[in-house]
Scaffold this motif. Structure first.
Motif, PDB file in Angstrom:
ATOM      1  N   TRP A  41      -7.601  43.101  22.837  1.00  0.00           N
ATOM      2  CA  TRP A  41      -6.032  43.421  22.085  1.00  0.00           C
ATOM      3  C   TRP A  41      -6.035  44.515  21.235  1.00  0.00           C
ATOM      4  CZ3 TRP A  41      -2.741  39.902  24.422  1.00  0.00           C
ATOM      5  CH2 TRP A  41      -3.225  38.776  25.157  1.00  0.00           C
ATOM      6  N   SER A  42      -4.741  44.958  21.185  1.00  0.00           N
ATOM      7  CA  SER A  42      -4.230  45.993  20.256  1.00  0.00           C
ATOM      8  C   SER A  42      -4.377  45.570  18.927  1.00  0.00           C
ATOM      9  CB  SER A  42      -2.703  46.392  20.642  1.00  0.00           C
ATOM     10  OG  SER A  42      -1.873  45.341  20.245  1.00  0.00           O
ATOM     11  N   LEU A  43      -4.527  46.450  17.953  1.00  0.00           N
ATOM     12  CA  LEU A  43      -4.563  46.125  16.595  1.00  0.00           C
ATOM     13  C   LEU A  43      -3.607  45.318  16.022  1.00  0.00           C
ATOM     14  CD1 LEU A  43      -6.309  46.858  13.969  1.00  0.00           C
ATOM     15  CD2 LEU A  43      -4.910  48.826  13.658  1.00  0.00           C
ATOM     16  N   SER A  44      -2.246  45.556  16.434  1.00  0.00           N
ATOM     17  CA  SER A  44      -1.044  44.674  15.787  1.00  0.00           C
ATOM     18  C   SER A  44      -1.326  43.330  16.235  1.00  0.00           C
ATOM     19  CB  SER A  44       0.178  45.382  16.687  1.00  0.00           C
ATOM     20  OG  SER A  44       0.145  45.531  18.183  1.00  0.00           O
ATOM     21  N   ILE A  45      -1.971  43.017  17.553  1.00  0.00           N
ATOM     22  CA  ILE A  45      -2.041  41.739  17.808  1.00  0.00           C
ATOM     23  C   ILE A  45      -2.921  41.022  16.923  1.00  0.00           C
ATOM     24  CG2 ILE A  45      -2.487  39.884  19.592  1.00  0.00           C
ATOM     25  CD1 ILE A  45       0.094  40.998  19.680  1.00  0.00           C
ATOM     26  N   GLN A  46      -3.986  41.984  16.612  1.00  0.00           N
ATOM     27  CA  GLN A  46      -5.124  41.479  15.938  1.00  0.00           C
ATOM     28  C   GLN A  46      -4.816  40.898  14.376  1.00  0.00           C
ATOM     29  OE1 GLN A  46      -8.703  43.890  16.189  1.00  0.00           O
ATOM     30  NE2 GLN A  46      -8.371  44.261  18.376  1.00  0.00           N
ATOM     31  N   VAL A  47      -3.947  41.889  13.792  1.00  0.00           N
ATOM     32  CA  VAL A  47      -3.528  41.848  12.550  1.00  0.00           C
ATOM     33  C   VAL A  47      -2.335  40.435  12.558  1.00  0.00           C
ATOM     34  CG1 VAL A  47      -1.953  42.569  10.934  1.00  0.00           C
ATOM     35  CG2 VAL A  47      -3.568  44.087  11.920  1.00  0.00           C
ATOM     36  N   LEU A  48      -1.678  40.197  13.626  1.00  0.00           N
ATOM     37  CA  LEU A  48      -0.725  39.023  13.553  1.00  0.00           C
ATOM     38  C   LEU A  48      -1.885  37.672  13.840  1.00  0.00           C
ATOM     39  CD1 LEU A  48       1.901  37.716  13.980  1.00  0.00           C
ATOM     40  CD2 LEU A  48       1.752  38.221  16.682  1.00  0.00           C
ATOM     41  N   ALA A  49      -2.834  37.859  14.618  1.00  0.00           N
ATOM     42  CA  ALA A  49      -3.665  36.818  14.532  1.00  0.00           C
ATOM     43  C   ALA A  49      -4.504  36.425  13.313  1.00  0.00           C
ATOM     44  CB  ALA A  49      -4.707  37.030  15.843  1.00  0.00           C
ATOM     45  N   MET A  50      -4.792  37.294  12.596  1.00  0.00           N
ATOM     46  CA  MET A  50      -5.313  37.302  11.348  1.00  0.00           C
ATOM     47  C   MET A  50      -4.405  36.550  10.278  1.00  0.00           C
ATOM     48  SD  MET A  50      -8.291  37.735   9.605  1.00  0.00           S
ATOM     49  CE  MET A  50      -9.133  38.626  10.627  1.00  0.00           C
ATOM     50  N   MET A  51      -3.306  37.240  10.137  1.00  0.00           N
ATOM     51  CA  MET A  51      -2.305  36.595   9.625  1.00  0.00           C
ATOM     52  C   MET A  51      -1.996  34.947   9.511  1.00  0.00           C
ATOM     53  SD  MET A  51      -1.685  38.910   7.128  1.00  0.00           S
ATOM     54  CE  MET A  51      -0.263  38.246   6.162  1.00  0.00           C
ATOM     55  N   THR A  52      -1.932  34.721  10.761  1.00  0.00           N
ATOM     56  CA  THR A  52      -1.875  33.400  11.290  1.00  0.00           C
ATOM     57  C   THR A  52      -3.034  32.497  10.662  1.00  0.00           C
ATOM     58  OG1 THR A  52      -0.459  34.031  13.410  1.00  0.00           O
ATOM     59  CG2 THR A  52      -1.489  31.654  13.286  1.00  0.00           C
ATOM     60  N   ALA A  53      -4.174  33.215  11.004  1.00  0.00           N
ATOM     61  CA  ALA A  53      -5.373  32.507  10.663  1.00  0.00           C
ATOM     62  C   ALA A  53      -5.530  32.077   9.149  1.00  0.00           C
ATOM     63  CB  ALA A  53      -6.668  33.169  10.964  1.00  0.00           C
ATOM     64  N   LEU A  54      -4.919  33.092   8.459  1.00  0.00           N
ATOM     65  CA  LEU A  54      -4.913  33.019   6.873  1.00  0.00           C
ATOM     66  C   LEU A  54      -4.001  31.743   6.591  1.00  0.00           C
ATOM     67  CD1 LEU A  54      -4.997  36.623   5.619  1.00  0.00           C
ATOM     68  CD2 LEU A  54      -7.015  34.897   5.586  1.00  0.00           C
ATOM     69  N   SER A  55      -2.864  31.580   7.123  1.00  0.00           N
ATOM     70  CA  SER A  55      -2.051  30.416   6.875  1.00  0.00           C
ATOM     71  C   SER A  55      -2.814  29.165   7.020  1.00  0.00           C
ATOM     72  CB  SER A  55      -0.900  30.584   7.745  1.00  0.00           C
ATOM     73  OG  SER A  55      -1.157  30.329   8.899  1.00  0.00           O
ATOM     74  N   LEU A  57      -5.903  28.715   6.287  1.00  0.00           N
ATOM     75  CA  LEU A  57      -7.124  28.665   5.365  1.00  0.00           C
ATOM     76  C   LEU A  57      -7.247  27.552   4.256  1.00  0.00           C
ATOM     77  CD1 LEU A  57      -9.633  30.522   4.535  1.00  0.00           C
ATOM     78  CD2 LEU A  57      -8.375  31.773   3.002  1.00  0.00           C
ATOM     79  N   PRO A  58      -6.106  27.116   3.882  1.00  0.00           N
ATOM     80  CA  PRO A  58      -6.251  26.037   2.854  1.00  0.00           C
ATOM     81  C   PRO A  58      -6.727  24.840   3.538  1.00  0.00           C
ATOM     82  CG  PRO A  58      -4.215  27.032   2.456  1.00  0.00           C
ATOM     83  CD  PRO A  58      -4.844  27.661   3.740  1.00  0.00           C
ATOM     84  N   ALA A  59      -5.861  24.447   4.674  1.00  0.00           N
ATOM     85  CA  ALA A  59      -6.525  23.335   5.593  1.00  0.00           C
ATOM     86  C   ALA A  59      -8.234  23.373   6.029  1.00  0.00           C
ATOM     87  CB  ALA A  59      -5.737  23.101   6.788  1.00  0.00           C
ATOM     88  N   ALA A  60      -8.431  24.441   6.170  1.00  0.00           N
ATOM     89  CA  ALA A  60      -9.873  24.689   6.728  1.00  0.00           C
ATOM     90  C   ALA A  60     -10.760  24.756   5.524  1.00  0.00           C
ATOM     91  CB  ALA A  60     -10.040  26.286   7.321  1.00  0.00           C
ATOM     92  N   LEU A  61     -10.408  25.187   4.125  1.00  0.00           N
ATOM     93  CA  LEU A  61     -11.081  25.080   3.162  1.00  0.00           C
ATOM     94  C   LEU A  61     -11.669  23.521   2.949  1.00  0.00           C
ATOM     95  CD1 LEU A  61     -12.546  26.296   0.461  1.00  0.00           C
ATOM     96  CD2 LEU A  61     -10.408  26.466  -0.529  1.00  0.00           C
ATOM     97  N   ILE A  62     -10.228  22.623   2.901  1.00  0.00           N
ATOM     98  CA  ILE A  62     -10.371  21.276   2.492  1.00  0.00           C
ATOM     99  C   ILE A  62     -11.268  20.431   3.396  1.00  0.00           C
ATOM    100  CG2 ILE A  62      -8.950  19.342   2.220  1.00  0.00           C
ATOM    101  CD1 ILE A  62      -6.791  20.944   1.126  1.00  0.00           C
ATOM    102  N   SER A  63     -11.047  20.888   4.922  1.00  0.00           N
ATOM    103  CA  SER A  63     -11.532  19.635   5.729  1.00  0.00           C
ATOM    104  C   SER A  63     -12.850  20.470   6.547  1.00  0.00           C
ATOM    105  CB  SER A  63     -10.805  19.712   7.188  1.00  0.00           C
ATOM    106  OG  SER A  63     -10.176  20.975   7.567  1.00  0.00           O
TER     107      SER A  63
END
Length: 250
Positions: A41-55, A57-63
């Motif tokens: 995928w293009s870099l813009s989609i990769q950045v969008l996927a990364m920002m979505t994953a960061l949102s 992150l708190p749930a992943a840290l807890i669980s």
């Protein structure tokens, strides 16, 4: 004449804007076929996927880390001491967070060396980086998950035994709830052992006050200094934190 000058200046000012509008913009989605049959995928989609994953992150840290067990045990300890809001929630969460980083540091190191670092060096694709990064975390969670809890969720999701032969075949949608359930069970088992000595002190103080006829005096007021003194004498903080950290490496 002045009007012609003004019109000329306005036309010159509008030329860059017209050129910018006419210039083609960056493609929002670009898919490039790879040699092994996959897609990049293009870099813009990769950045969008990364920002979505960061949102998430708190749930992943807890669980998906050791945070759940640590914060529950510390909360039960504060309740057993009877010190109300001391230590405060901010202190307990901060201590749990840094203790989680200490416990998970070997796992995070493997994630960086096996997945993130090769991806930053552009030697593997994003899909391969995600797969390699998930492997150390999956191994850690499987070590801390009870087979009964994993089997319960597998039965609910109608998984067959042949589908879960290897650790890599266990999906995160099945592993995460089983891991959280096991962590809650372990945390309450440790919390039960922490509560027992303080409960004995409360019972002794309550019996003494009752025998002296001082039923209007709250036993919590008298037992609090004794519980704090006992906790300090046995070096309770080092004992609790050391036990929590070592419980993940047994």
């Amino acid at each position: 004449m002045k009007r012609l000058w003004v019109a000329g200046i306005l036309l010159l000012c509008m030329l860059p804007a017209a050129t910018a509008v006419a210039a083609p913009g960056m493609a929002a989605i670009t898919v490039t076929p790879s040699s092994n049959g996959g897609e990049t995928w293009s870099l813009s989609i990769q950045v969008l996927a990364m920002m979505t994953a960061l949102s998430l992150l708190p749930a992943a840290l807890i669980s998906m880390t050791s945070f759940t067990r640590i914060i529950i045990v510390l909360a039960i300890l504060r309740q057993a001491l009877g010190t109300a809001q001391t230590p405060s929630n901010q202190i307990l969460i901060g201590l749990s967070l840094f203790l989680t980083l200490f416990v998970m540091s070997p796992v995070f190191g493997k994630i960086y060396n096996e997945g993130i670092k090769p991806y930053l060096e552009e030697t593997i694709t994003p899909g391969e980086a995600l797969q390699k990064s998930a492997s150390p975390l999956r191994s850690f969670m499987l070590e801390q998950t009870r087979e009964t809890d994993l089997g319960m969720f597998a039965d609910i999701a109608h998984y067959e035994q042949d589908d879960l032969k290897t650790p890599e075949s266990v999906p995160f949608s099945l592993l995460v709830p089983a891991y959280v359930t096991s962590e809650l069970k372990t945390a309450f088992q440790i919390g039960f052992l922490v509560l027992i000595p303080f409960l004995v002190i409360d019972l002794v103080v309550a019996s003494v006050l009752m025998s002296m006829g001082m039923m209007m005096l709250s036993p919590m007021i008298i037992s609090l200094p004794f519980k704090i003194m006992l906790f300090v004498l046995v070096d309770g903080w080092a004992l609790i934190i050391g036990t929590l950290a070592s419980s993940f490496y047994v």
